[in-house]
Write an enzyme that holds these catalytic residues in place. Sequence first.
Site, PDB file in Angstrom:
ATOM      1  N   HIS A 125      47.061  28.638  41.380  1.00  0.00           N
ATOM      2  CA  HIS A 125      47.419  29.990  41.790  1.00  0.00           C
ATOM      3  C   HIS A 125      48.198  29.899  43.104  1.00  0.00           C
ATOM      4  CE1 HIS A 125      46.786  34.145  43.107  1.00  0.00           C
ATOM      5  NE2 HIS A 125      46.357  34.428  41.890  1.00  0.00           N
ATOM      6  N   ASP A 205      39.123  25.999  45.586  1.00  0.00           N
ATOM      7  CA  ASP A 205      39.299  27.398  45.202  1.00  0.00           C
ATOM      8  C   ASP A 205      38.401  27.649  43.993  1.00  0.00           C
ATOM      9  OD1 ASP A 205      40.049  29.739  43.962  1.00  0.00           O
ATOM     10  OD2 ASP A 205      42.202  29.355  44.040  1.00  0.00           O
ATOM     11  N   GLN A 208      37.893  31.042  39.829  1.00  0.00           N
ATOM     12  CA  GLN A 208      37.715  31.114  38.374  1.00  0.00           C
ATOM     13  C   GLN A 208      36.491  30.343  37.889  1.00  0.00           C
ATOM     14  OE1 GLN A 208      39.345  33.179  36.590  1.00  0.00           O
ATOM     15  NE2 GLN A 208      41.004  33.691  37.999  1.00  0.00           N
ATOM     16  N   LYS A 231      35.572  39.234  41.067  1.00  0.00           N
ATOM     17  CA  LYS A 231      35.643  38.607  39.744  1.00  0.00           C
ATOM     18  C   LYS A 231      34.242  38.314  39.211  1.00  0.00           C
ATOM     19  CE  LYS A 231      39.970  36.192  40.820  1.00  0.00           C
ATOM     20  NZ  LYS A 231      41.043  37.002  40.257  1.00  0.00           N
ATOM     21  N   CYS A 371      50.611  34.482  38.721  1.00  0.00           N
ATOM     22  CA  CYS A 371      50.721  33.871  40.060  1.00  0.00           C
ATOM     23  C   CYS A 371      50.769  32.350  39.985  1.00  0.00           C
ATOM     24  CB  CYS A 371      49.594  34.302  40.996  1.00  0.00           C
ATOM     25  SG  CYS A 371      49.615  36.035  41.370  1.00  0.00           S
TER      26      CYS A 371
END
Lengths: 413, 131
Positions: A125, A205, A208, A231, A371
């Site tokens: 991303h 990161d 997700q 999320k 993105c």
Amino acid sequence: MSNMFDANKIKKDFPILNDPKFNEGLVYLDNAATSQKPQQVINAVSDYYSHHNANVHRGIYELSERATNMYEDSRAKVAKFISAKHPEEIIFTKGVTESINRVAFCWVIQHVKAGDMIMAMESDHHSNLIPWQQVAERTGAKLEVLQVDEKGEISLEQIKQKFDELAGKIKIVAISHASNVLGTIFPVKEICKLAKEAGAVVSVDGAQAIPHMKVNVESLGCDFYSFSGHKMLAPTGIGVLWERKELLQEMIPYEYGGGMIGEVKTHTSTWGEIPQRFEAGTPNIEGAVGLSAAIDYLEGIGMENVRKHEIELTTYALEKLGEIEGLTILGPQEAEKRSGLVSFIIKKIHPHDIAAILSQKGIAVRSGQHCTMPLHDRLGISASVRASFYIYNTKEDVDKLIHELKEAKKLLS
Amino acid sequence: MNVMNKQDIQNDSLYREQLLEIYKNPSNRGSLASSSVKVTEKNAFCGDVVTLELEIENGVIKDVAFDGDACMVAIASSSLLTEEIKGKTVEEAGKITKEDLLEMLGVELTTSRVKCAILILEALQSALKQL
């Protein structure tokens, strides 16, 4: 409730999914962008404003102390949720973008110099790529990128090779736990081990990953871990940066102002304790309260059950999508190697048109580049369609998606 | 939100027959043997890409072609706009506005799809600037 997982029952907790006025027949498959919110989280935020609202860390009156306790309890809950050793290792941010920017500009930029290497992922991303481009540009360090192979995976051999080639030069490895397009779950633990041997720190990161699986930052062995609340059932505007305590001491504040100080004189100031030093201004208290309720909700289900459900759904989706002629699935073919999302393209049909036609049938999917422009360039495609699942999605949702994809194909080709 | 059946979708302004027909058989799609100016515009939001070529003689757009990897709205809009400007003077073409183009399309577009529709107009405007 390991044997009692029932997505239809879970769905009942989400008012937006049971809303005949605005959302009749809604099949929400854009969970990788943001999840919907259960009544329990909405109630927690409402309850906070109805009964406990005051500024935190300020008043000595009972109401302010109660608000402070709720805010700090959330921090402790987040720490426990990701198996962090200390609550003060949790810094609340507005989301993963801010978290990664903090890592880049409040720690990394002070620790790299011209000639050093920053290792990032081409498939990531933009929020986990651009900050590193900027650090490289401002320090003279060089940005080295890892590339996914044709299966959408990153081999440990490639990483080992990079570490060997660039021995001693790599100072920071910035990776994602799971790809927001390919779905690939990357071997974070193994990468952290290699990085440690090479003397580099690792920033992960987790946007997700954290909503979909049990994450233990200590056993992963990383140094920074970032994620967003929205999320994972929590409100927007609340996110988390976890960092190893030893590194926190070396981190400079991100913002300056109230709430983060030790002592202020006319011309100089000193900083307060960790983590308040990193949270200047009135924080997002309702967000922290909502995040706390979201964690309660997910733990009530059990993260291992969330994961199991998504593997089942993804396996089913991969199988059914694979039957559509002209459809190419991006990323690994095995559901176990993925988080709960599937991106794909259909020959000669633009993703925008697919998403627009699905939308007319009440199905919410994402189309575009998500993105990740460099990844789409690498794959040689201009855009893709992404369907991403969560705890309230069912096989019937996948069936509807498949049916309408076939109809869209008929209409457009 | 209203869920539509297949018939509704075809009757719906966006995916109605006329636009689908243009999308499937657009005018002026391809490239020119020789062109006075060639411009590629990209929509960073969704990844649509269109390339526009103009062949200009004595201030008149003698020939035009577009190509690209784009959605139905962008392709249909490109087809309509290129038909419109062929044979027009550079000055006339420069006066075409976003509103004019949306009127040619004759459909209600959501904000995100308006960007798709006007990508070709942006290409035209930047091509004319380069002359």
